[in-house]
Design an enzyme around this catalytic site. Structure first.
Site, PDB file in Angstrom:
ATOM      1  N   GLY A 114      70.629  45.046  45.750  1.00  0.00           N
ATOM      2  CA  GLY A 114      69.693  43.933  45.627  1.00  0.00           C
ATOM      3  C   GLY A 114      68.275  44.313  45.976  1.00  0.00           C
ATOM      4  CD  GLN A 132      79.041  49.972  49.617  1.00  0.00           C
ATOM      5  OE1 GLN A 132      79.946  49.285  50.082  1.00  0.00           O
ATOM      6  NE2 GLN A 132      77.795  49.852  50.034  1.00  0.00           N
ATOM      7  CB  CYS A 154      84.239  44.676  46.445  1.00  0.00           C
ATOM      8  SG  CYS A 154      85.137  45.186  44.970  1.00  0.00           S
ATOM      9  CG  ASP A 211      77.582  42.425  49.769  1.00  0.00           C
ATOM     10  OD1 ASP A 211      77.836  41.831  48.692  1.00  0.00           O
ATOM     11  OD2 ASP A 211      77.875  43.616  49.968  1.00  0.00           O
ATOM     12  CE  LYS A 242      79.310  37.213  51.854  1.00  0.00           C
ATOM     13  NZ  LYS A 242      78.010  36.607  51.502  1.00  0.00           N
ATOM     14  CB  ALA A 253      78.554  41.775  38.960  1.00  0.00           C
ATOM     15  CB  CYS A 262      85.908  40.427  40.552  1.00  0.00           C
ATOM     16  SG  CYS A 262      86.951  41.213  41.801  1.00  0.00           S
TER      17      CYS A 262
END
Length: 430
Positions: free
Chosen positions: A22, A50, A168, A308, A316, A319, A351
């Site tokens: 971000g 990640q 995630c 996040d 969170k 994307a 996701c």
């Protein structure tokens, strides 16, 4: 608390805390929009992708492909302050770093991500040290997960999913499906019991995707135990203790394991949790309170947050941060000009849930809670090989070369200034 005086000082028009997804995208967008006084506070010299750590844990990707130099992605003309934030004082519009540097700002963007609280589950750190507990939520531990899978010869493989927000949220079940697929390929299915200990009530929140994943669970013969909250790991006994939620409240169950993939509880970083920016309704988590559409703090209009650390009610995911950044940048630019917010985040998240080697289900949602597919002409409501290729090769390339640079893939819909129909009345009221 008043900021400490007699220390080195700096000031910037826009200060961004965090050089992850971000923060970097926002910095690029603001810089390209003509902002010349932007700074990023980020202590790490490494930038991680990640989402690939799941595939690292499954032996499908080398972890070195998930890390690059942070310096490659900090935009030219943006000051990079290689410090760690210690405190934030929104009433004085400044932050203080651990070295004592005071940095003032006119506008603040908080993009510091989530803090992993390894010691929040008693015995987790001890289990990791012992060697048969791992977690793909760490760059150094993801290869350990693959080591556990390769050396597994049968027994109980336990996979844990917490009930509080995590980055995630699909990751805990992704590695479970990959492990189940790997055990089958190695002829270990008959010698293996796979247990999913999840604090959630279902396999996935959206019914349409949950129906697909229920079939995946059934296909692998996974023993899915929902409403099970992990509260302790007894590393010396290879036991995990879960508290039952719902009708079984205050009851516990102990599950022996041979290998365990665990997820550390997560929260906003401590300096955010103890600051006035934290959402008072969720003090334990401490996410930055924001308007879910504009990503602006309700009490501090010069403060914005994304990714996040933001308290918006979306899952969170990377994307989400990528989708939020253009919205936030437009609204920061509007605030600089003294205008109300001009754009709104629709809650979009993606996701990608890997369900085996060569298979992936792409789950896309927005604030409506309903599927919100964005790739035209492709049925993403089933497991697909091309989605596996997207996960392993396409999305990483897109991340490093397009998204981080603040550019927009054409298939992701309208650009940064787009205001979705649903929040338009909400924006007008602001």
């Amino acid at each position: 608390m008043s900021p400490v005086t007699n220390v080195t000082k700096a000031h910037h028009r826009v200060l961004i805390l965090g050089g992850g997804t971000g923060g970097i995208i926002t910095a690029n967008l603001l810089r390209r929009a003509g902002q010349t006084d932007v700074a990023i506070v980020e202590p790490s010299e490494r930038h991680f992708y990640q989402p690939l750590w799941t595939l690292v844990g499954a032996g499908a990707v080398d972890r070195t492909t998930t890390v690059r130099s942070e310096a490659r992605y900090v935009p030219k003309g943006v000051r990079w302050i290689r410090e760690r934030v210690a405190e934030i004082f929104p009433d004085q519009r400044c932050v203080r770093t651990e070295s004592g540097l005071e940095i003032g700002y006119d506008f603040l963007v908080v993009a510091v991500g989530a803090q992993l609280n390894w010691n929040a589950i008693p015995g987790l750190e001890e289990g990791i040290r012992k060697g048969n507990v791992s977690s793909n939520y760490d760059y150094d531990l993801a290869p350990r997960t693959w080591e556990l899978l390769r050396n597994f010869r049968g027994g109980t493989a336990l996979f844990h999913m917490p009930g509080t927000p995590i980055k995630c949220p699909g990751a805990p079940q992704k590695i479970m499906y990959l492990a189940a697929d790997y055990f089958r390929r190695k002829g270990l299915a008959g010698k293996t019991r796979i247990i999913y200990g999840s604090a959630t009530a279902t396999i996935y929140g959206a019914r349409e995707y949950g129906a697909v994943l229920d079939r995946v669970v059934e296909r692998y013969g996974i023993d899915a135990r929902f409403n099970h909250e992990l509260i302790e790991i007894r590393a010396e006994k290879n036991e995990a203790v879960f508290r039952l939620k719902g009708d079984g409240e205050n009851q516990t169950v102990t599950i022996p394991y041979d290998i365990l993939h665990a997820v550390p509880p997560q929260s906003a970083p401590d300096f955010i949790r103890r600051s006035p920016l934290a959402d008072p309704r969720k003090p334990a988590e401490g996410w930055v309170e924001v308007d879910k559409f504009t990503l602006r703090h309700p009490a501090y209009p010069e403060v914005f947050a994304l990714g996040d650390v933001a308290g918006s009610p979306n899952a969170k995911t990377g994307a989400a941060a990528s989708r939020q950044a253009p919205v936030l940048a437009v609204n920061v630019l509007a605030a600089i000009e003294g205008k109300p917010p001009q754009s709104a985040y629709d809650g979009y998240i993606a996701c990608p849930i890997v369900t085996g080697y060569g298979r992936m289900l792409l789950c896309e949602l927005d604030y409506s809670g309903k599927p919100s597919p964005r790739i035209p002409g492709i049925d993403t409501f089933r497991e697909r090989y091309d989605m596996w290729l997207l996960k392993k090769y396409g999305l990483p390339w897109l991340y490093w070369n397009v998204l981080l640079r603040g550019r927009k893939p054409p298939f992701l819909g309208p650009g940064p200034a787009f205001v979705p129909e649903q929040p338009r009345e909400e924006l007008a009221a602001r």
